[in-house]
Design an enzyme around this catalytic site. Sequence first.
Site, PDB file in Angstrom:
ATOM      1  N   ASP A 145      22.143 -13.538  -9.535  1.00 37.34           N
ATOM      2  CA  ASP A 145      21.608 -12.568 -10.506  1.00 37.34           C
ATOM      3  C   ASP A 145      20.264 -11.980 -10.101  1.00 37.34           C
ATOM      4  O   ASP A 145      19.539 -11.451 -10.931  1.00 37.34           O
ATOM      5  CB  ASP A 145      21.547 -13.178 -11.903  1.00 37.34           C
ATOM      6  CG  ASP A 145      20.531 -14.300 -12.006  1.00 37.34           C
ATOM      7  OD1 ASP A 145      20.108 -14.817 -10.959  1.00 37.34           O
ATOM      8  OD2 ASP A 145      20.163 -14.655 -13.131  1.00 37.34           O
ATOM      9  N   GLU A 146      19.923 -12.055  -8.815  1.00 37.07           N
ATOM     10  CA  GLU A 146      18.677 -11.450  -8.339  1.00 37.07           C
ATOM     11  C   GLU A 146      18.930 -10.705  -7.030  1.00 37.07           C
ATOM     12  O   GLU A 146      19.598 -11.232  -6.134  1.00 37.07           O
ATOM     13  CB  GLU A 146      17.619 -12.514  -8.070  1.00 37.07           C
ATOM     14  CG  GLU A 146      17.054 -13.167  -9.318  1.00 37.07           C
ATOM     15  CD  GLU A 146      16.176 -14.341  -8.957  1.00 37.07           C
ATOM     16  OE1 GLU A 146      14.961 -14.275  -9.175  1.00 37.07           O
ATOM     17  OE2 GLU A 146      16.724 -15.331  -8.423  1.00 37.07           O
ATOM     18  N   ASP A 204      16.119  -8.654 -11.454  1.00 38.99           N
ATOM     19  CA  ASP A 204      16.620  -9.921 -11.986  1.00 38.99           C
ATOM     20  C   ASP A 204      17.428  -9.637 -13.252  1.00 38.99           C
ATOM     21  O   ASP A 204      16.907  -9.047 -14.193  1.00 38.99           O
ATOM     22  CB  ASP A 204      15.417 -10.831 -12.297  1.00 38.99           C
ATOM     23  CG  ASP A 204      15.839 -12.128 -12.977  1.00 38.99           C
ATOM     24  OD1 ASP A 204      16.977 -12.567 -12.760  1.00 38.99           O
ATOM     25  OD2 ASP A 204      15.020 -12.688 -13.733  1.00 38.99           O
TER      26      ASP A 204
HETATM   27 MG   LIG Z   1      18.217 -13.967 -14.244  1.00 42.64          MG
END
Ligand SMILES: [Mg+2]
Length: 408
Positions: free
Chosen positions: A106-107, A10
């Site tokens: 974003d993961e 993450d």
């Molecule tokens: Mg994040």
Amino acid sequence: MENRIIFLIDMQSFYANLEKLAHPLLTDKPVVVAGDPSIRSGVILAACPTAKSYGIQTAEPIWQAQNKCPHVHILKPHMQFYVNVSVTISSFLEQYSAAVEPYSIDEVFLELPAMEQGKAEQLAQHIKQRLLREIGVQARIGIGTTKVYAKMACDHFAKESRTGTAVLNDANAAELLWPLPIGRLFSVGNRMETHLLNMGIRTIGQLARHPLYDLKKRWGINGELLWQTARGYDTSPVSPSTHQKRKSIGHHMTLPRDYYHWSEIKVVLRELSEEVSRRSRQHTSLGQVVSIGAVGQEYGFKRSFHRQQRLFEPTNSGRVIFETASALFKEYWDGTPIRSLGISLSSLQPAHYKQLSLFDTDEDLDSLYHTIDQLKDKYGMDAVLHASSLSPAGQAMIRAKKIGGHYK
Ligand SMILES: [Mg+2]
């Protein structure tokens, strides 16, 4: 069964930290990204750690953030830039395993071959450090034997941990995960939380110990899924196709030292173009968008740019990719010493749909490329190289002897 090793990686404050990469003078300043910075009621999409230290939170209106921190820098989002970096991160992770699944911008899930837990934690640290050094992003990593364990390890435990990583599996779930309030179970929203609280189920552990037949009677298959999530059961694979088809083919490399001159950088761009071209041909794909990413460093500030160009027609030719990437690089490079470079080809389509162009002279080149690929497959990656790769700037010779950045 051998335990699976799954990472959920993450990126922290992704948009806000990327804006800092693009604006090095803001490195130490409180920065937020907001949907519409010109309207005081616009909503904060992301806040950097400095801005968060003033109490600023995502999803609050700009005026509220300004009350907490009057000198906060408010920037508008650059989604294409964030998407480009996200694609760069996925192709970077493909060095470690083909099982890379973007979960959100974003993961990313990454499944690795089975290994001891200690080894997995070391590898997580190594990946975190490389992401920071080579792409400029801060990451947290949840490590689990299933995807739900990895996700909850990241969301609930990696943040508090000194190392930015955390492990969740059957051996420690009862101690770590089960005492948490039921609302923190992955997939449980407000309505489900209320239902469960009304049934007297307040913690994740209480749900895990609740009779399965009762949950099935109430909610059918969803009841069973809920129960399995509480117990960390999840057989779903980490696969690029779960959420999206492969959207790009990219390659990225970190240089052994800073490169200052176009003559050196050019050599690396050519190697990257050849590698992207080779892999597109392996996937029998053509791509119509060439992207380039570069990270440099000057006076301790990270600088980076990510740019892309749509071509008139799709290609997998190393020469076309190289020429496009070179032109982009030269247009946007401000002379900062370069530490890492990446090229990717996106907007992919199957190669057999390629339209014949009146000006097409690629036929002969195609067969040449296939011959080169066969030589490389048979005799190794350094069997056929551009003469320029033999110069000191050339990385292909060294890379051919490495796997995932390590010597074979
Ligand atoms: Mg994040």
